[in-house]
Design a protein around this motif. Structure first.
Motif, PDB file in Angstrom:
ATOM      1  N   ARG A 124       0.810  -1.095   0.198  1.00 19.61           N
ATOM      2  CA  ARG A 124       0.132   0.119   0.050  1.00 19.61           C
ATOM      3  C   ARG A 124       0.817   1.289  -0.153  1.00 19.61           C
ATOM      4  O   ARG A 124       0.548   2.164  -0.746  1.00 19.61           O
ATOM      5  N   GLU A 216      -8.412  -4.696   2.713  1.00 14.36           N
ATOM      6  CA  GLU A 216      -8.482  -3.793   3.977  1.00 14.36           C
ATOM      7  C   GLU A 216      -7.080  -2.882   4.293  1.00 14.36           C
ATOM      8  O   GLU A 216      -7.316  -1.688   4.652  1.00 14.36           O
ATOM      9  N   GLN A 219      -7.464   0.784   2.874  1.00 15.49           N
ATOM     10  CA  GLN A 219      -8.159   1.792   3.112  1.00 15.49           C
ATOM     11  C   GLN A 219      -7.735   3.165   3.374  1.00 15.49           C
ATOM     12  O   GLN A 219      -8.242   4.275   2.995  1.00 15.49           O
ATOM     13  N   VAL A 222      -7.097   4.763  -0.218  1.00 17.44           N
ATOM     14  CA  VAL A 222      -8.455   5.266  -0.692  1.00 17.44           C
ATOM     15  C   VAL A 222      -9.009   6.471  -0.201  1.00 17.44           C
ATOM     16  O   VAL A 222      -9.579   7.127  -0.820  1.00 17.44           O
ATOM     17  N   GLU A 223      -8.841   6.580   1.330  1.00 20.09           N
ATOM     18  CA  GLU A 223      -9.540   7.636   2.038  1.00 20.09           C
ATOM     19  C   GLU A 223      -8.726   8.956   1.915  1.00 20.09           C
ATOM     20  O   GLU A 223      -8.981   9.969   2.411  1.00 20.09           O
ATOM     21  N   GLN A 291     -18.458   2.024   3.785  1.00 25.73           N
ATOM     22  CA  GLN A 291     -18.512   3.142   3.845  1.00 25.73           C
ATOM     23  C   GLN A 291     -17.357   3.546   2.851  1.00 25.73           C
ATOM     24  O   GLN A 291     -17.096   4.404   1.724  1.00 25.73           O
ATOM     25  N   TRP A 292     -15.885   3.194   3.298  1.00 29.65           N
ATOM     26  CA  TRP A 292     -14.861   3.517   2.361  1.00 29.65           C
ATOM     27  C   TRP A 292     -14.594   3.007   1.018  1.00 29.65           C
ATOM     28  O   TRP A 292     -13.898   3.765   0.313  1.00 29.65           O
ATOM     29  N   LEU A 293     -15.488   2.249   0.670  1.00 27.43           N
ATOM     30  CA  LEU A 293     -15.193   1.675  -0.576  1.00 27.43           C
ATOM     31  C   LEU A 293     -16.539   2.128  -1.497  1.00 27.43           C
ATOM     32  O   LEU A 293     -16.631   1.754  -2.799  1.00 27.43           O
ATOM     33  N   ARG A 296     -16.032   3.295  -5.099  1.00 26.28           N
ATOM     34  CA  ARG A 296     -14.703   2.893  -5.259  1.00 26.28           C
ATOM     35  C   ARG A 296     -14.090   1.838  -5.446  1.00 26.28           C
ATOM     36  O   ARG A 296     -13.052   1.208  -5.586  1.00 26.28           O
ATOM     37  N   TYR A 297     -15.266   0.928  -5.808  1.00 25.27           N
ATOM     38  CA  TYR A 297     -14.592  -0.610  -5.934  1.00 25.27           C
ATOM     39  C   TYR A 297     -15.644  -1.123  -7.165  1.00 25.27           C
ATOM     40  O   TYR A 297     -17.121  -0.897  -7.111  1.00 25.27           O
TER      41      TYR A 297
END
Length: 405
Positions: A124, A216, A219, A222-223, A291-293, A296-297
């Motif tokens: 990441r 995971e 995250q 992505v955020e 929520q975080w995806l 976005r996925y």
């Protein structure tokens, strides 16, 4: 009584050893992360002194409006072909092919110090730097180490059109031979400072990788408010994947002999199951829409792309928020109706290629894959076959009609 005290003593010693080993691994991990990974935190500014002279505020401003695509796949799932769809967007796209290969290669000799969680964090953080056009995190893993940010060892540099443009391609020096040269010209070693400048000049960034196993750890990436990251996970029928690996890799050719003999080592079967289970679990996370995806996925089956390449390419571009360019459209038209190339070619008759495996794979291997990967196959809509006659009957589709979004 002596036996009782002896057992207590052994337990105490065991706990001390376990605690000591955990402490050592923790210290090693922390040291590697501090020395190799960028100090990125979505809640604090990034020190970009190595990539820009204008400071973190200008980096935040210059990142606005950019779109970032991370293509997640596994070996022989058609990811090179899908990556090329983005690579050929045009001059406003910065595309990287398998940069995490360097991370995996360097860490392969130290596996005992790593678990999947730590590897996910390292992957990441390197991706984080690359999406911010900072190659310093990646440089720490390139072997031999770059000298003054110049390297001749970037894995498959020729697969990135943006790394072969005029202002990035240095004159070719025959005395400094680069194993992977650009497709249309001879370039010298790659200047990563120029690559960073090229990246900063592009509005769209895309990275293809086979190394990320779980979603995971991504995250925080992505955020990050500086980025607009979209994840596209590519899956393929595991029977087709195995057939493709048998054809492409020497290490897998023995599978065909096992299939003919009806004897596949349990160790190999276990690896196959782990692979299927990991992909399924990642997709479950994405499709559960945490929520975080949200938005976005995207999950895409290779077979759908092979059957409807233009439509699926438009869908992926729309999802990423990137305009579908005439250059990408032209590349798809030229590369989806060709005669078959070699096993590594991205130009092929895509609809025929999707079904080719059905005639080359021993039915005993088909049964093995179906047995251990059945949950995966049911989730993604790949039909089970009960006999060889059904397997080779092309009038029977093995692909169920599914919508995943």
């Amino acid at each position: 009584m002596k036996t009782k005290y002896l057992l207590v003593f052994i337990c105490i010693v065991a706990l001390v050893i376990i605690e000591k080993e955990s402490s050592i691994i923790s210290r090693v991990s922390d040291k590697i992360i501090q020395s190799r990974a960028p100090p990125l935190d979505p809640h604090s500014p990034l020190d970009n002194s190595n990539t820009t002279q204008n400071g973190p505020l200008s980096m935040l401003k210059s990142s606005r409006g950019r779109k970032h695509v991370l293509l997640l796949a596994r070996t022989r799932t058609g990811s090179s072909f899908v990556g090329e769809i983005f690579n050929h967007h045009g001059e406003n796209m910065f595309y990287l092919y398998e940069p995490l290969w360097h991370v995996e290669l360097l860490l392969s000799s130290a596996k005992k110090y790593y678990n999947d969680t730590l590897l996910g964090r390292l992957y990441r953080d390197v991706l984080w730097g690359l999406f911010l056009c900072d190659f310093n995190p990646l440089e720490k893993f390139i072997t031999p180490p770059p000298e003054e940010h110049v390297t001749a060892a970037l894995f498959r540099r020729e697969m990135s059109l943006s790394l072969c443009e005029d202002h990035v391609c240095s004159p070719f020096d025959k005395e400094v031979y680069e194993p992977y040269r650009c497709r249309t010209r001879l370039c010298g070693p790659l200047n990563l400072t120029l690559a960073s400048e090229s990246c900063l000049s592009k509005q769209y960034h895309a990275v293809k990788t086979l190394r990320v196993r779980t979603l995971e750890p991504l995250q925080p990436l992505v955020e990050d408010p500086r980025l607009d990251v979209r994840l596209i996970q590519l899956v393929r029928d595991p029977r087709a994947v195995l057939a493709s690996r048998i054809a492409a890799f020497d290490d897998y050719k023995v599978w065909k002999a096992w299939g003919l003999d009806g004897q596949v080592p349990e160790k190999e079967v276990k690896k196959l199951k782990i692979n299927c289970d990991q992909i399924k679990m990642s997709a479950e996370v994405g499709l559960s829409h945490p929520q975080w995806l949200r938005k976005r996925y995207m999950l895409v089956r290779y077979e759908d792309i092979a059957l409807y390449p233009m439509q699926k390419a438009e869908d992926m571009y729309r999802f990423a928020g990137i305009p579908f360019s005439p250059q990408a459209r032209d590349w798809i038209l030229r590369n989806t109706a060709q005669e078959e190339g070699d096993e590594y070619s991205t130009g092929k008759n895509s609809s025929e290629h999707a079904e080719k495996w059905r005639f080359s794979m021993p039915f005993t291997l088909v049964q093995v894959v179906q047995r251990v990967c059945e949950p995966y196959m049911k989730m993604f809509g790949y039909r089970i076959v009960d006999d060889e006659k059904t397997l080779i009957n092309q009038s029977i589709s093995l692909l169920e009609n599914r919508q995943f979004q």
